[in-house]
Design a protein around this motif. Sequence first.
Motif, PDB file in Angstrom:
ATOM      1  N   MET B   1       0.773  -1.182   0.104  1.00  7.44           N
ATOM      2  CA  MET B   1       0.042   0.050  -0.224  1.00  7.44           C
ATOM      3  C   MET B   1       0.840   1.094   0.003  1.00  7.44           C
ATOM      4  O   MET B   1       1.638   1.364   1.136  1.00  7.44           O
ATOM      5  CB  MET B   1      -0.887  -0.052   1.195  1.00  7.44           C
ATOM      6  CG  MET B   1      -2.181  -1.014   1.033  1.00  7.44           C
ATOM      7  SD  MET B   1      -2.928  -1.541   2.547  1.00  7.44           S
ATOM      8  CE  MET B   1      -4.219  -2.633   2.050  1.00  7.44           C
ATOM      9  N   GLY B  21      -6.890   1.822   0.544  1.00  5.50           N
ATOM     10  CA  GLY B  21      -5.996   1.557   1.537  1.00  5.50           C
ATOM     11  C   GLY B  21      -4.632   2.280   1.442  1.00  5.50           C
ATOM     12  O   GLY B  21      -3.656   2.390   2.403  1.00  5.50           O
ATOM     13  N   THR B  23      -2.054   5.382   1.670  1.00  5.75           N
ATOM     14  CA  THR B  23      -1.970   6.731   2.455  1.00  5.75           C
ATOM     15  C   THR B  23      -1.776   7.878   1.687  1.00  5.75           C
ATOM     16  O   THR B  23      -0.866   7.973   0.592  1.00  5.75           O
ATOM     17  CB  THR B  23      -0.764   6.538   3.560  1.00  5.75           C
ATOM     18  OG1 THR B  23      -1.282   5.349   4.209  1.00  5.75           O
ATOM     19  CG2 THR B  23      -0.844   7.744   4.281  1.00  5.75           C
ATOM     20  N   ILE B 126     -10.492   9.324   4.068  1.00  5.93           N
ATOM     21  CA  ILE B 126     -10.834   9.697   5.332  1.00  5.93           C
ATOM     22  C   ILE B 126      -9.379  10.363   6.037  1.00  5.93           C
ATOM     23  O   ILE B 126      -8.376   9.871   5.753  1.00  5.93           O
ATOM     24  CB  ILE B 126     -11.305   8.198   6.388  1.00  5.93           C
ATOM     25  CG1 ILE B 126     -10.370   7.141   6.328  1.00  5.93           C
ATOM     26  CG2 ILE B 126     -12.594   8.007   5.939  1.00  5.93           C
ATOM     27  CD1 ILE B 126     -10.292   6.473   7.623  1.00  5.93           C
ATOM     28  N   THR B 128      -8.384  10.810  10.184  1.00  6.19           N
ATOM     29  CA  THR B 128      -8.774  10.203  11.601  1.00  6.19           C
ATOM     30  C   THR B 128      -9.868  11.061  12.071  1.00  6.19           C
ATOM     31  O   THR B 128      -9.914  12.055  12.551  1.00  6.19           O
ATOM     32  CB  THR B 128      -7.686  10.170  12.405  1.00  6.19           C
ATOM     33  OG1 THR B 128      -6.269   9.693  11.317  1.00  6.19           O
ATOM     34  CG2 THR B 128      -7.623   9.574  13.392  1.00  6.19           C
ATOM     35  N   PRO B 166      -2.329  11.960   7.731  1.00  8.12           N
ATOM     36  CA  PRO B 166      -2.404  10.848   6.843  1.00  8.12           C
ATOM     37  C   PRO B 166      -3.766  10.682   6.507  1.00  8.12           C
ATOM     38  O   PRO B 166      -5.102  10.874   7.487  1.00  8.12           O
ATOM     39  CB  PRO B 166      -2.079   9.701   7.525  1.00  8.12           C
ATOM     40  CG  PRO B 166      -2.323  10.051   8.943  1.00  8.12           C
ATOM     41  CD  PRO B 166      -2.070  11.279   9.117  1.00  8.12           C
ATOM     42  N   LEU B 167      -4.222  10.626   5.367  1.00  8.11           N
ATOM     43  CA  LEU B 167      -5.583  10.117   4.716  1.00  8.11           C
ATOM     44  C   LEU B 167      -5.497   8.827   4.198  1.00  8.11           C
ATOM     45  O   LEU B 167      -4.540   8.456   3.583  1.00  8.11           O
ATOM     46  CB  LEU B 167      -6.065  11.276   3.545  1.00  8.11           C
ATOM     47  CG  LEU B 167      -5.853  12.694   3.748  1.00  8.11           C
ATOM     48  CD1 LEU B 167      -5.679  13.779   2.465  1.00  8.11           C
ATOM     49  CD2 LEU B 167      -6.771  12.978   4.693  1.00  8.11           C
ATOM     50  N   THR B 168      -6.440   7.980   4.256  1.00  9.03           N
ATOM     51  CA  THR B 168      -6.572   6.588   3.915  1.00  9.03           C
ATOM     52  C   THR B 168      -7.656   6.477   2.580  1.00  9.03           C
ATOM     53  O   THR B 168      -8.798   7.028   2.835  1.00  9.03           O
ATOM     54  CB  THR B 168      -6.917   5.713   5.073  1.00  9.03           C
ATOM     55  OG1 THR B 168      -6.020   5.902   6.065  1.00  9.03           O
ATOM     56  CG2 THR B 168      -6.884   4.249   4.441  1.00  9.03           C
ATOM     57  N   ILE B 170     -10.382   5.311   0.797  1.00 11.09           N
ATOM     58  CA  ILE B 170     -11.516   4.351   0.940  1.00 11.09           C
ATOM     59  C   ILE B 170     -12.368   4.070  -0.300  1.00 11.09           C
ATOM     60  O   ILE B 170     -12.699   3.233  -0.434  1.00 11.09           O
ATOM     61  CB  ILE B 170     -12.536   4.988   1.963  1.00 11.09           C
ATOM     62  CG1 ILE B 170     -11.764   5.299   3.425  1.00 11.09           C
ATOM     63  CG2 ILE B 170     -13.569   3.889   2.298  1.00 11.09           C
ATOM     64  CD1 ILE B 170     -11.170   4.209   3.959  1.00 11.09           C
ATOM     65  N   TYR B 178     -13.444   0.528  -0.246  1.00  9.94           N
ATOM     66  CA  TYR B 178     -12.932  -0.312   0.896  1.00  9.94           C
ATOM     67  C   TYR B 178     -13.814  -0.650   2.132  1.00  9.94           C
ATOM     68  O   TYR B 178     -13.830  -1.931   2.506  1.00  9.94           O
ATOM     69  CB  TYR B 178     -11.603   0.773   1.466  1.00  9.94           C
ATOM     70  CG  TYR B 178     -10.515  -0.186   2.005  1.00  9.94           C
ATOM     71  CD1 TYR B 178     -10.218  -1.585   1.769  1.00  9.94           C
ATOM     72  CD2 TYR B 178      -9.872   0.674   3.158  1.00  9.94           C
ATOM     73  CE1 TYR B 178      -8.992  -2.021   2.507  1.00  9.94           C
ATOM     74  CE2 TYR B 178      -8.727  -0.113   3.911  1.00  9.94           C
ATOM     75  CZ  TYR B 178      -8.556  -1.412   3.505  1.00  9.94           C
ATOM     76  OH  TYR B 178      -7.391  -2.121   4.088  1.00  9.94           O
ATOM     77  N   TYR B 179     -14.590   0.398   2.433  1.00  6.30           N
ATOM     78  CA  TYR B 179     -15.503   0.102   3.688  1.00  6.30           C
ATOM     79  C   TYR B 179     -16.325  -1.119   3.233  1.00  6.30           C
ATOM     80  O   TYR B 179     -16.599  -2.079   4.225  1.00  6.30           O
ATOM     81  CB  TYR B 179     -15.975   1.203   4.069  1.00  6.30           C
ATOM     82  CG  TYR B 179     -15.225   2.055   5.252  1.00  6.30           C
ATOM     83  CD1 TYR B 179     -14.062   1.536   5.779  1.00  6.30           C
ATOM     84  CD2 TYR B 179     -15.722   3.368   5.230  1.00  6.30           C
ATOM     85  CE1 TYR B 179     -13.531   2.549   6.584  1.00  6.30           C
ATOM     86  CE2 TYR B 179     -14.991   4.238   6.241  1.00  6.30           C
ATOM     87  CZ  TYR B 179     -14.179   3.821   6.637  1.00  6.30           C
ATOM     88  OH  TYR B 179     -13.235   4.587   7.622  1.00  6.30           O
ATOM     89  N   LEU B 182     -14.562  -4.415   3.355  1.00  2.91           N
ATOM     90  CA  LEU B 182     -14.409  -4.878   4.771  1.00  2.91           C
ATOM     91  C   LEU B 182     -15.620  -5.229   5.390  1.00  2.91           C
ATOM     92  O   LEU B 182     -15.658  -6.196   6.195  1.00  2.91           O
ATOM     93  CB  LEU B 182     -13.518  -3.926   5.759  1.00  2.91           C
ATOM     94  CG  LEU B 182     -12.165  -3.527   4.784  1.00  2.91           C
ATOM     95  CD1 LEU B 182     -11.453  -2.446   5.700  1.00  2.91           C
ATOM     96  CD2 LEU B 182     -11.275  -4.857   5.432  1.00  2.91           C
TER      97      LEU B 182
END
Lengths: 293, 203
Positions: B1, B21, B23, B126, B128, B166-168, B170, B178-179, B182
Amino acid sequence: MPVKLEDAVKEAAKEIVKMASVSPALDVKNAIKGSLNIETHEPSRVQLNAILENINLAENYKAAVCQDTGVPTFFIRLGDGFPIRSRLLQILTEAVREVTKELPLRSNTVDPVSEKNSGDNTGLGVPVFDIELFDGDYLEMVYTPKGGGTELPSKAFVIPPGNAWEKLPKLVLDAVVDAGPMPCPPVIVGVGIGPSVDVAAKLAKKAAVLRPIGSRNSNPDVAKLEDALLRAVNKLGIGAHGTGGVVTALDVHIEYAYRHPATFAVGIVFSCWATRRARAIVHPDGSFEVRPQ
Amino acid sequence: MAIYHLKTPISDQDVERLNIGDTVYVSGILVSARDAAHVRMVEAIRRGEALPVDLRGGVIYHAGPVAVKEGESWRIISMGPTTSARMEEFEPEVIEKLGVKLVIGKGGMGSRTTEAMRRFKAAYLIFTGGAGVLAARAIKRVLGVHWLDLGAAEAMWILEVEEFGPLTVIIDSKGNNYYEDLRRKARERVDEAAREVLGSVPR
């Protein structure tokens, strides 16, 4: 009764409101640090590190650790010999009002009818007070603000008692999946059991916000279930902020009351990575001590 | 990733490199918009009116700040993300018509936004949840604020940011969410995980 004592109660209350808005509970912070030792999934590690960095920055700047400074909530233990009684709630309400301006806190009190925010974190039914009486002469209070994101996925059910324990694991695990990233994981999962939804929900809330991480129910059968549920929740792969991995929950806590023969009520309440609580003890002579929990 | 450091304006090529996933850190200009600002953006689009800011290649942040005015300038004290799902109704149109390339929030977005991001090359990331102080640290300057009549939290803030993250990632521009992935996997695991607990229930 000296006015001085009322001042001491307000001062102590203001201290814990500030303390619990700026920092998460110590055990929670340590558990997040510890979770970096077991989490290997990279996106989840990125989120956990960001959480820790934010906690440290908030402590350095004395700023709220989360912009959602929650619904003001006090868990109170009032000793028989403590001289302030009904005035207590007014004093604590004033303390919340003052800290809301001073720190500042975001005001989270909306009149559901007019849709107006009172602007000072107080209103009908808020702050929330839970009061226990005990044989002693002091006042103990724990302040635990809790944000909206972690309240949204809360659940309560009343199920037939016949095979209730067998049904409980799936109820909890489904609730965790339904919640997904919403309650800002890693979370503490609180499960309450009792005769009715109000009792079960209140116990679930206490289990989530009051009990330190790693603590176990004094009933060994329930303690064993807490361990098993924690392992199961962390197999679901939701992870920190829902980005995957093995740290979805920092702990699972169960609290119970006796139930009605015909009912088995279950409450499920989540508490976010920024679970905040601070405790104060005020003695009748006006001396007090406060500490983060 | 992978880890990416992107500068605004964001190009289609920037977005196409991103996978769920990954960053990301963003530098440049961020535009905040919550519920009321989204309603107003969509109204402007439908009336053919210009917005106070050009969002082509732009980044929208679902957030409202705790801000203080010091003389003529504003300082952001805390600015964590708000729940993005509330903007689901409006975001596809904002992406299509305004050319927004990155949307930042928390909690994920739905299938209509995922589809709009695939068709018009955009991504959802996203920040945090709750980490308002960390976000504020990356905000270097308030370049402007529009629609203050909506209230400070709902207004449209134009922010200069440096290494915002950091941003992930999604939702990427290939239709991946991604959500959703999962959650589906978690749902599939529930029954087995619940069975394993049965040996530990009282009685």
